[in-house]
Design a protein around this motif. Structure first.
Motif, PDB file in Angstrom:
ATOM      1  N   ALA A   1       0.817  -1.213   0.000  1.00  0.00           N
ATOM      2  CA  ALA A   1       0.000   0.000   0.000  1.00  0.00           C
ATOM      3  C   ALA A   1       0.853   1.266   0.000  1.00  0.00           C
TER       4      ALA A   1
ATOM      5  N   ARG B   1      -4.534  -5.998  -3.486  1.00  0.00           N
ATOM      6  CA  ARG B   1      -4.656  -5.204  -2.267  1.00  0.00           C
ATOM      7  C   ARG B   1      -5.917  -5.607  -1.510  1.00  0.00           C
TER       8      ARG B   1
ATOM      9  N   ASN C   1       1.297  -0.475  -5.325  1.00  0.00           N
ATOM     10  CA  ASN C   1      -0.070  -0.344  -4.845  1.00  0.00           C
ATOM     11  C   ASN C   1      -1.092  -0.479  -5.973  1.00  0.00           C
TER      12      ASN C   1
ATOM     13  N   ASN D   1      -6.958  -0.730   5.811  1.00  0.00           N
ATOM     14  CA  ASN D   1      -7.751   0.204   6.602  1.00  0.00           C
ATOM     15  C   ASN D   1      -7.628  -0.081   8.101  1.00  0.00           C
TER      16      ASN D   1
ATOM     17  N   ASN E   1      -8.238  -4.081   1.137  1.00  0.00           N
ATOM     18  CA  ASN E   1      -8.524  -2.833   1.834  1.00  0.00           C
ATOM     19  C   ASN E   1      -8.884  -3.039   3.302  1.00  0.00           C
TER      20      ASN E   1
END
Length: 238
Positions: free
Chosen positions: A103, A151, A109, A157, A153
């Motif tokens: 990321a 990726r 990314n 996150n 999330n």
């Protein structure tokens, strides 16, 4: 120097990490407080992190691409546990490190099937002529790679929610850590010395107790030609 800190604490330890071609042997419990991850703000901070990493640190980077340098700091003294100490990381935490470094790579990314390289920080090597933030390895035997399909999330996150930034004195922190280690080592050596001396004293006492010399008392023996007398002064032939 600006350093970003994160806490890796996957919510379900029984979940299967979505890493491809991941190396085997990585296993450990996730501590209740989670695992500390950290990275520099830019390549100049990365240079400082390389220089002042701790012996317990493991380094992550996108393979053959520019990216952040992400480290996980294992418990103090982990590097003394044997040749594979750096594998004492839960696979889900390994995935967290890989997702975080992906990321924080401009090109990585945006790509799928990104390879991540990781190794003990002590295996990082700087040679003359290398660019700022660039590293090599002392040995390829402890360099590992895993591939991220895409990726995730939910992982990125979760990690971002734990993010905090500080301006630590990396050199002073390392000096203090090494000082504490020397104090601990000195105390352990003293305990070992006392235990060794006690053991040697016990062995010596046991040996003397079993020695024939201790059983033989010449003052209690009668020389040839001598006759022992009883309490009345009469010869005792018994």
């Amino acid at each position: 120097k600006m350093v970003y800190y994160f806490t890796s604490k996957p919510p379900n330890e029984e979940a299967t990490p979505q890493l491809m071609d991941a190396p085997g042997g990585f296993a450990a419990d996730i501590p209740p407080e989670g695992c500390m991850l950290y990275m520099g703000k830019d390549k100049f901070e990365n240079e400082e992190l390389i220089k002042h990493s701790w012996p317990e640190d493991v380094w992550f980077h996108v393979d053959k691409e520019s990216s952040a340098h992400v480290y996980i700091r294992l418990p103090r003294g982990s590097h003394k546990k044997g040749d594979n100490w750096f594998k004492e990381i839960h696979p889900l935490v390994v995935e967290d490190c890989c997702q975080l470094v992906k990321a924080n790579s401009i090109r990585g990314n945006k790509q799928d099937h990104v390879r991540i390289v990781f190794t003990p920080a002590s295996n990082l090597k700087k040679t003359q002529g290398m660019e700022v933030g660039q590293v090599g390895f002392h040995s390829d035997k402890t360099v590992f790679k895993a591939q991220i399909k895409e990726r995730r999330n939910e992982i990125v996150n979760r990690l971002e929610k734990t993010k905090k930034w500080e301006e630590p004195n990396l050199q002073a922190d390392l000096i203090q850590r090494n000082k504490e280690e020397r104090v601990i080592a000195a105390k352990e050596a003293e305990v070992e010395r006392i235990a060794k001396e006690k053991q040697q004293a016990e062995w010596k006492a046991d040996k003397e107790a079993k020695s024939y010399d201790k059983l033989y008392d010449p003052t209690q023996m009668t020389a040839v030609g001598e006759i022992e007398l009883d309490s009345d002064g009469e010869p005792d032939f018994m």
